[in-house]
Design an enzyme around this catalytic site. Structure first.
Site, PDB file in Angstrom:
ATOM      1  N   ASN A   1       0.825  -1.211   0.000  1.00 14.88           N
ATOM      2  CA  ASN A   1       0.000   0.000   0.000  1.00 14.88           C
ATOM      3  C   ASN A   1       0.858   1.258   0.000  1.00 14.88           C
ATOM      4  OD1 ASN A   1      -1.979  -1.869   0.145  1.00 14.88           O
ATOM      5  ND2 ASN A   1      -2.466  -1.540   2.301  1.00 14.88           N
TER       6      ASN A   1
ATOM      7  N   HIS B   1       5.700  -0.784  -2.868  1.00 19.02           N
ATOM      8  CA  HIS B   1       5.256  -0.060  -4.067  1.00 19.02           C
ATOM      9  C   HIS B   1       5.388   1.451  -3.897  1.00 19.02           C
ATOM     10  CE1 HIS B   1       2.699  -3.747  -5.505  1.00 19.02           C
ATOM     11  NE2 HIS B   1       3.968  -3.848  -5.833  1.00 19.02           N
TER      12      HIS B   1
ATOM     13  N   CYS C   1      10.630  24.458 -10.898  1.00 11.35           N
ATOM     14  CA  CYS C   1      11.536  24.463 -12.065  1.00 11.35           C
ATOM     15  C   CYS C   1      10.774  24.266 -13.369  1.00 11.35           C
ATOM     16  CB  CYS C   1      12.615  23.394 -11.908  1.00 11.35           C
ATOM     17  SG  CYS C   1      12.059  21.727 -12.333  1.00 11.35           S
TER      18      CYS C   1
ATOM     19  N   THR D   1      -4.478  -9.090   0.835  1.00  9.05           N
ATOM     20  CA  THR D   1      -3.899  -9.012  -0.507  1.00  9.05           C
ATOM     21  C   THR D   1      -4.423 -10.146  -1.367  1.00  9.05           C
ATOM     22  OG1 THR D   1      -1.880  -9.035  -1.860  1.00  9.05           O
ATOM     23  CG2 THR D   1      -1.766 -10.199   0.261  1.00  9.05           C
TER      24      THR D   1
HETATM   25  P1  OAD Z   1      -6.143  -6.210  -4.400  1.00  6.22           P
HETATM   26  O1  OAD Z   1      -7.139  -5.136  -4.617  1.00  6.22           O
HETATM   27  O2  OAD Z   1      -5.661  -6.975  -5.572  1.00  6.22           O
HETATM   28  O3  OAD Z   1      -6.727  -7.255  -3.368  1.00  6.22           O
HETATM   29  C1  OAD Z   1      -7.383  -6.865  -2.201  1.00  6.22           C
HETATM   30  C2  OAD Z   1      -7.631  -8.077  -1.355  1.00  6.22           C
HETATM   31  O4  OAD Z   1      -8.163  -7.657  -0.118  1.00  6.22           O
HETATM   32  C3  OAD Z   1      -8.596  -9.087  -1.955  1.00  6.22           C
HETATM   33  O5  OAD Z   1      -8.064 -10.392  -1.839  1.00  6.22           O
HETATM   34  C4  OAD Z   1      -9.861  -8.933  -1.086  1.00  6.22           C
HETATM   35  O6  OAD Z   1     -10.564 -10.142  -0.913  1.00  6.22           O
HETATM   36  C5  OAD Z   1      -9.270  -8.458   0.224  1.00  6.22           C
HETATM   37  N1  OAD Z   1     -10.151  -7.622   1.052  1.00  6.22           N
HETATM   38  C6  OAD Z   1     -11.023  -6.662   0.666  1.00  6.22           C
HETATM   39  N2  OAD Z   1     -11.590  -6.070   1.715  1.00  6.22           N
HETATM   40  C7  OAD Z   1     -11.059  -6.655   2.817  1.00  6.22           C
HETATM   41  C8  OAD Z   1     -11.237  -6.495   4.231  1.00  6.22           C
HETATM   42  N3  OAD Z   1     -12.063  -5.566   4.735  1.00  6.22           N
HETATM   43  N4  OAD Z   1     -10.520  -7.273   5.058  1.00  6.22           N
HETATM   44  C9  OAD Z   1      -9.675  -8.207   4.568  1.00  6.22           C
HETATM   45  N5  OAD Z   1      -9.467  -8.421   3.257  1.00  6.22           N
HETATM   46  C10 OAD Z   1     -10.143  -7.647   2.394  1.00  6.22           C
HETATM   47  O7  OAD Z   1      -4.954  -5.523  -3.582  1.00  6.22           O
HETATM   48  P2  OAD Z   1      -3.411  -5.914  -3.518  1.00  6.22           P
HETATM   49  O8  OAD Z   1      -3.245  -7.381  -3.383  1.00  6.22           O
HETATM   50  O9  OAD Z   1      -2.799  -5.053  -2.498  1.00  6.22           O
HETATM   51  O10 OAD Z   1      -0.081  -2.164  -7.387  1.00  6.22           O
HETATM   52  O11 OAD Z   1      -2.940  -5.467  -4.949  1.00  6.22           O
HETATM   53  C11 OAD Z   1      -1.583  -5.525  -5.258  1.00  6.22           C
HETATM   54  C12 OAD Z   1      -1.194  -4.406  -6.164  1.00  6.22           C
HETATM   55  O12 OAD Z   1      -2.077  -4.360  -7.287  1.00  6.22           O
HETATM   56  C13 OAD Z   1      -1.344  -3.024  -5.565  1.00  6.22           C
HETATM   57  O13 OAD Z   1      -0.285  -2.676  -4.718  1.00  6.22           O
HETATM   58  C14 OAD Z   1      -1.390  -2.154  -6.778  1.00  6.22           C
HETATM   59  C15 OAD Z   1      -2.379  -2.973  -7.567  1.00  6.22           C
HETATM   60  O14 OAD Z   1      -2.420  -2.795  -8.927  1.00  6.22           O
HETATM   61  C16 OAD Z   1       0.401  -1.067  -7.976  1.00  6.22           C
HETATM   62  O15 OAD Z   1      -0.241  -0.042  -8.027  1.00  6.22           O
HETATM   63  C17 OAD Z   1       1.787  -1.224  -8.537  1.00  6.22           C
END
Ligand code: OAD
Length: 259
Positions: free
Chosen positions: A110, A127, A158, A196
């Site tokens: 995040n 990230h 600039c 995640t």
């Molecule tokens: P995702 O949006 O891919 O996944 C979010 C996860 O959180 C999912 O598995 C949901 O089931 C879970 N979730 C949602 N609400 C929740 C809650 N209240 N409690 C527990 N779990 C919950 O997010 P990331 O895995 O972080 O990259 O995504 C990885 C990367 O993809 C990000 O850092 C970003 C994105 O594109 C960049 O911007 C480079």
């Protein structure tokens, strides 16, 4: 599979026991941990990438080609949301575990700074961050809140275009963060994987590295992920805030009861 409250309670007690018995606990967090702080995830229910195409707004080539468009479609609103967001019980729970010596490091995907706002001191921002922006020309850094009301794209004194200090798709993970994350993932004996989807590499690989080093993997998520039936030893299916509240309470209780 749904988990009844008795089952969740039992998994939480087992997970708390592993945390207390460990020498080196690390957390890997994703967007789901900040959902209860009002920040939408990228995938799944309410996910940002269902509304806007990441190739159009989150790839470095798209940004460089038309920074004003990417600022307008993504960065400005996201920046406004993040500067006013507050940590929730899941962030506070991890900070609390660090304070009592039960959490070595948080690796987060995040960019919202909410772990640090909750009091976690050892945080690896895999990230990058949305807290600051840098000039593409002179590289001077400044807080993002300085430029959220400017004409788009915001510019440095600039004249150079400003970019958020996050990692866009198509960019490398910052070297220091990548090496630090690999080192802590390979050295931990328990990894908490919270909120995640574990679909974005190389971040998702940090949990695989931990497992290869025989770490116990404790996953907290509303839904199953590719890790759940492969490397996760414990799956706590539920919202991050409530689950962390229960987990930290169980850790506290066991610590108070002594060995
Ligand atoms: P995702 O949006 O891919 O996944 C979010 C996860 O959180 C999912 O598995 C949901 O089931 C879970 N979730 C949602 N609400 C929740 C809650 N209240 N409690 C527990 N779990 C919950 O997010 P990331 O895995 O972080 O990259 O995504 C990885 C990367 O993809 C990000 O850092 C970003 C994105 O594109 C960049 O911007 C480079």
């Amino acid at each position: 599979m749904t988990q009844g409250s008795k089952m969740v309670e039992s998994i939480i007690r087992q997970a708390a026991k592993k945390i207390i018995g460990a020498n080196n606990v690390v957390a890997l967090t994703g967007a789901g941990i900040s959902v209860e702080s009002g920040i939408p995830p990228f995938r799944g229910k309410g996910g940002l990438w269902a509304k806007i195409d990441p190739v159009e707004v989150a790839h470095i080539d798209a940004f460089l080609e038309n920074p004003a468009k990417v600022w307008r479609l993504l960065i400005r609103d996201m920046g406004r949301l993040l500067v006013s967001a507050a940590p929730n019980d899941a962030h506070h729970g991890l900070a609390e575990l660090e304070k009592v010596g039960c959490m070595a490091t948080v690796i987060t995907q995040n960019v919202d700074g909410l772990h640090q706002a909750a009091g976690s001191r050892r945080v690896i921002e895999f990230h990058g961050t949305f807290a600051t922006v840098s000039c593409l020309q002179c590289h001077l850094q400044q807080p993002i809140k300085n430029c959220l009301t400017a004409d788009m794209p915001p510019r440095c004194d600039c004249g150079g275009v400003l970019r958020p200090d996050c990692v866009f798709f198509g960019e490398m993970i910052p070297t220091a963060a990548f090496h630090a994350a690999q080192a802590v993932a390979a050295a931990c004996d328990v990894m908490l994987v919270i909120g995640t989807s574990a679909t974005v590499e190389p971040a998702a690989h940090m949990s695989v590295m931990a497992k290869q080093n025989r770490a116990v993997i404790i996953e907290i998520n509303l839904e199953s992920t590719p890790l759940s039936d492969s490397i996760s030893d414990y799956m706590i299916k539920g919202p991050a805030g409530e689950s962390m509240r229960q987990l930290t309470a169980a850790v506290d209780q066991m610590r108070a009861a002594g060995p």
